[in-house]
Motif scaffolding. Structure first.
Motif, PDB file in Angstrom:
ATOM      1  N   ASN A 156      18.521  57.193  57.457  1.00  0.00           N
ATOM      2  CA  ASN A 156      18.718  55.844  57.974  1.00  0.00           C
ATOM      3  C   ASN A 156      17.516  54.941  57.722  1.00  0.00           C
ATOM      4  OD1 ASN A 156      21.183  54.932  59.128  1.00  0.00           O
ATOM      5  ND2 ASN A 156      21.019  56.515  60.703  1.00  0.00           N
ATOM      6  N   LEU A 167      22.923  53.015  60.048  1.00  0.00           N
ATOM      7  CA  LEU A 167      24.336  53.327  60.258  1.00  0.00           C
ATOM      8  C   LEU A 167      24.451  54.443  61.295  1.00  0.00           C
ATOM      9  CD1 LEU A 167      25.604  53.383  56.547  1.00  0.00           C
ATOM     10  CD2 LEU A 167      25.849  51.537  58.213  1.00  0.00           C
ATOM     11  N   MET A 168      25.409  54.315  62.179  1.00  0.00           N
ATOM     12  CA  MET A 168      25.603  55.315  63.237  1.00  0.00           C
ATOM     13  C   MET A 168      26.482  56.450  62.706  1.00  0.00           C
ATOM     14  SD  MET A 168      23.844  54.035  65.746  1.00  0.00           S
ATOM     15  CE  MET A 168      22.712  53.493  64.472  1.00  0.00           C
ATOM     16  N   SER A 171      27.981  58.967  65.478  1.00  0.00           N
ATOM     17  CA  SER A 171      28.780  58.401  66.565  1.00  0.00           C
ATOM     18  C   SER A 171      29.967  57.585  66.074  1.00  0.00           C
ATOM     19  CB  SER A 171      27.893  57.515  67.466  1.00  0.00           C
ATOM     20  OG  SER A 171      27.308  56.462  66.719  1.00  0.00           O
ATOM     21  N   GLU A 172      29.994  57.247  64.806  1.00  0.00           N
ATOM     22  CA  GLU A 172      31.105  56.471  64.248  1.00  0.00           C
ATOM     23  C   GLU A 172      32.201  57.429  63.795  1.00  0.00           C
ATOM     24  OE1 GLU A 172      33.278  53.233  63.391  1.00  0.00           O
ATOM     25  OE2 GLU A 172      31.242  53.159  64.214  1.00  0.00           O
ATOM     26  N   PRO A 173      33.430  57.313  64.317  1.00  0.00           N
ATOM     27  CA  PRO A 173      34.506  58.256  63.941  1.00  0.00           C
ATOM     28  C   PRO A 173      34.789  58.301  62.448  1.00  0.00           C
ATOM     29  CG  PRO A 173      35.140  56.975  65.868  1.00  0.00           C
ATOM     30  CD  PRO A 173      33.872  56.368  65.361  1.00  0.00           C
ATOM     31  N   GLY A 174      34.604  57.196  61.754  1.00  0.00           N
ATOM     32  CA  GLY A 174      34.923  57.155  60.335  1.00  0.00           C
ATOM     33  C   GLY A 174      34.042  58.037  59.466  1.00  0.00           C
ATOM     34  N   TYR A 175      32.851  58.377  59.936  1.00  0.00           N
ATOM     35  CA  TYR A 175      31.938  59.205  59.150  1.00  0.00           C
ATOM     36  C   TYR A 175      32.086  60.694  59.422  1.00  0.00           C
ATOM     37  CZ  TYR A 175      29.479  54.804  58.183  1.00  0.00           C
ATOM     38  OH  TYR A 175      29.165  53.539  57.781  1.00  0.00           O
ATOM     39  N   MET A 260      31.624  59.320  71.244  1.00  0.00           N
ATOM     40  CA  MET A 260      32.004  58.186  70.403  1.00  0.00           C
ATOM     41  C   MET A 260      32.908  58.600  69.234  1.00  0.00           C
ATOM     42  SD  MET A 260      30.512  55.627  71.855  1.00  0.00           S
ATOM     43  CE  MET A 260      30.503  54.345  70.617  1.00  0.00           C
ATOM     44  N   ASN A 261      32.676  59.795  68.668  1.00  0.00           N
ATOM     45  CA  ASN A 261      33.470  60.202  67.499  1.00  0.00           C
ATOM     46  C   ASN A 261      34.653  61.094  67.871  1.00  0.00           C
ATOM     47  OD1 ASN A 261      32.514  62.833  67.906  1.00  0.00           O
ATOM     48  ND2 ASN A 261      30.980  62.699  66.292  1.00  0.00           N
ATOM     49  N   SER A 264      38.220  61.274  66.074  1.00  0.00           N
ATOM     50  CA  SER A 264      38.401  61.935  64.784  1.00  0.00           C
ATOM     51  C   SER A 264      37.874  63.366  64.772  1.00  0.00           C
ATOM     52  CB  SER A 264      37.690  61.146  63.671  1.00  0.00           C
ATOM     53  OG  SER A 264      36.302  61.094  63.917  1.00  0.00           O
TER      54      SER A 264
END
Length: 317
Positions: A156, A167-168, A171-175, A260-261, A264
């Protein structure tokens, strides 16, 4: 004549029976070596299957399995009608399917590349580097991911230098899916290539020499010599991987989960753990686990059937 023929057949049958007994007697040591593995498999794999009956009962630890009330498919219907079913099932399928598609060819490519390295010392060093991640604990792997992908981590810092903000990742579901699959490839691809490297070691060097004399380049030799050699192994590995497509690793997915994730990262195995051990709903968790196992068996049979059709009758069974 009929009586004579029957006597001859009887003597042949007795002779064949004696030969069978003699073969078994000559190989008694091999059967003795097989016995412990067979006994352990029965005790720890088949006997516990009896416990799956709690999926059809309202199980109570005080009453035991036999005295608990029979409820049939109540908990299967509960899971299928639950609001979380679509998300959990989709996450499990997508994570496993994309993981299989992305990770299956990598060990094959690594094995083909290693097979072209002629200097033994360099080959051993490369193999050591590729195999080493497999011996790192899953807990350590996930800890490394959290450190490297944290908002102040080295990755990061580079991202912030380019885009101005971190970028998280964790914690970001998309990653989540990409991180899970890529880290799994890094950890296991080298070790999974061993079986292909061993198979390629049995290829007769004279075949490559003859192909080179005929003007075949390296890619043509790989296509027409190396790949046909490992094709049966590829078929078996693919069948086993596809048959276990619903049984992705619980530990890694659970350790990578954050609040948070969760949309997914929640899969069937983590859901079973939470409703079974944490919430104490044993019958419901057993029903979910049995549902997962039935789908695995169906996929195993279906994929084996398809591979046998495409692979000239060669499959797992």
């Amino acid at each position: 004549m009929d009586g004579v023929g029957q006597k001859i057949k009887a003597r042949k049958g007795e002779t064949a029976h004696r030969k069978t007994l003699k073969k078994r007697h000559n190989h008694y040591f091999l059967y003795a070596l097989l016995a412990p593995a067979l006994i352990l498999t029965i005790i720890f794999k088949y006997v516990p299957m009896y416990g799956a009956v709690i999926a059809f009962k309202d199980f109570s630890p005080l009453k035991g399995i036999m005295r608990s009330d029979w409820v049939g498919f109540k908990y299967f219907e509960k899971f299928l009608n639950s609001p979380n079913f679509t998300d959990i099932f989709t996450n499990t399928i997508s994570l496993s399917l994309f993981g299989l598609i992305c990770s299956f060819p990598i060990p094959i490519i690594l094995a083909l590349m290693l097979n072209q390295v002629r200097q033994a010392k360099i080959k051993k060093n490369v193999q050591l580097i590729l195999y080493a991640p497999n011996f790192i604990s899953v807990v350590v792997i996930v800890g490394m991911l959290f450190i490297f992908l944290s908002p102040v981590g080295p990755i990061n810092q580079l991202v912030s230098a380019i885009f101005g903000q971190p970028l998280m990742f964790m914690s970001e579901p998309g990653y989540f899916r990409s991180i899970y699959i890529l880290s799994g490839i890094w950890q296991g691809a080298g070790w999974s290539s061993i079986i292909y490297v061993a198979a390629l070691a049995g290829v007769d060097p004279e075949l490559h020499n003859a192909a080179s004399l005929d003007g075949a380049n390296i890619f043509q030799r790989i296509l027409h010599i190396d790949l046909p050699t490992i094709r049966p192994i590829m078929a078996i590995v693919f069948i086993l991987a596809a048959g276990g497509i619903m049984s992705i690793g619980f530990e890694k997915a659970y350790l990578m989960q954050t609040s948070m994730n969760l949309p997914s990262s929640e899969i069937i195995s983590t859901y079973v753990y939470k409703v079974g051990l944490q919430a104490g709903d044993y019958s419901y968790s057993a029903a979910v686990g049995l549902f997962n196992s039935v789908i695995n068996v169906f996929l195993l049979v279906a994929v084996n059937f398809v591979v046998k059709k495409l692979n000239e009758g060669e499959g797992l069974y």
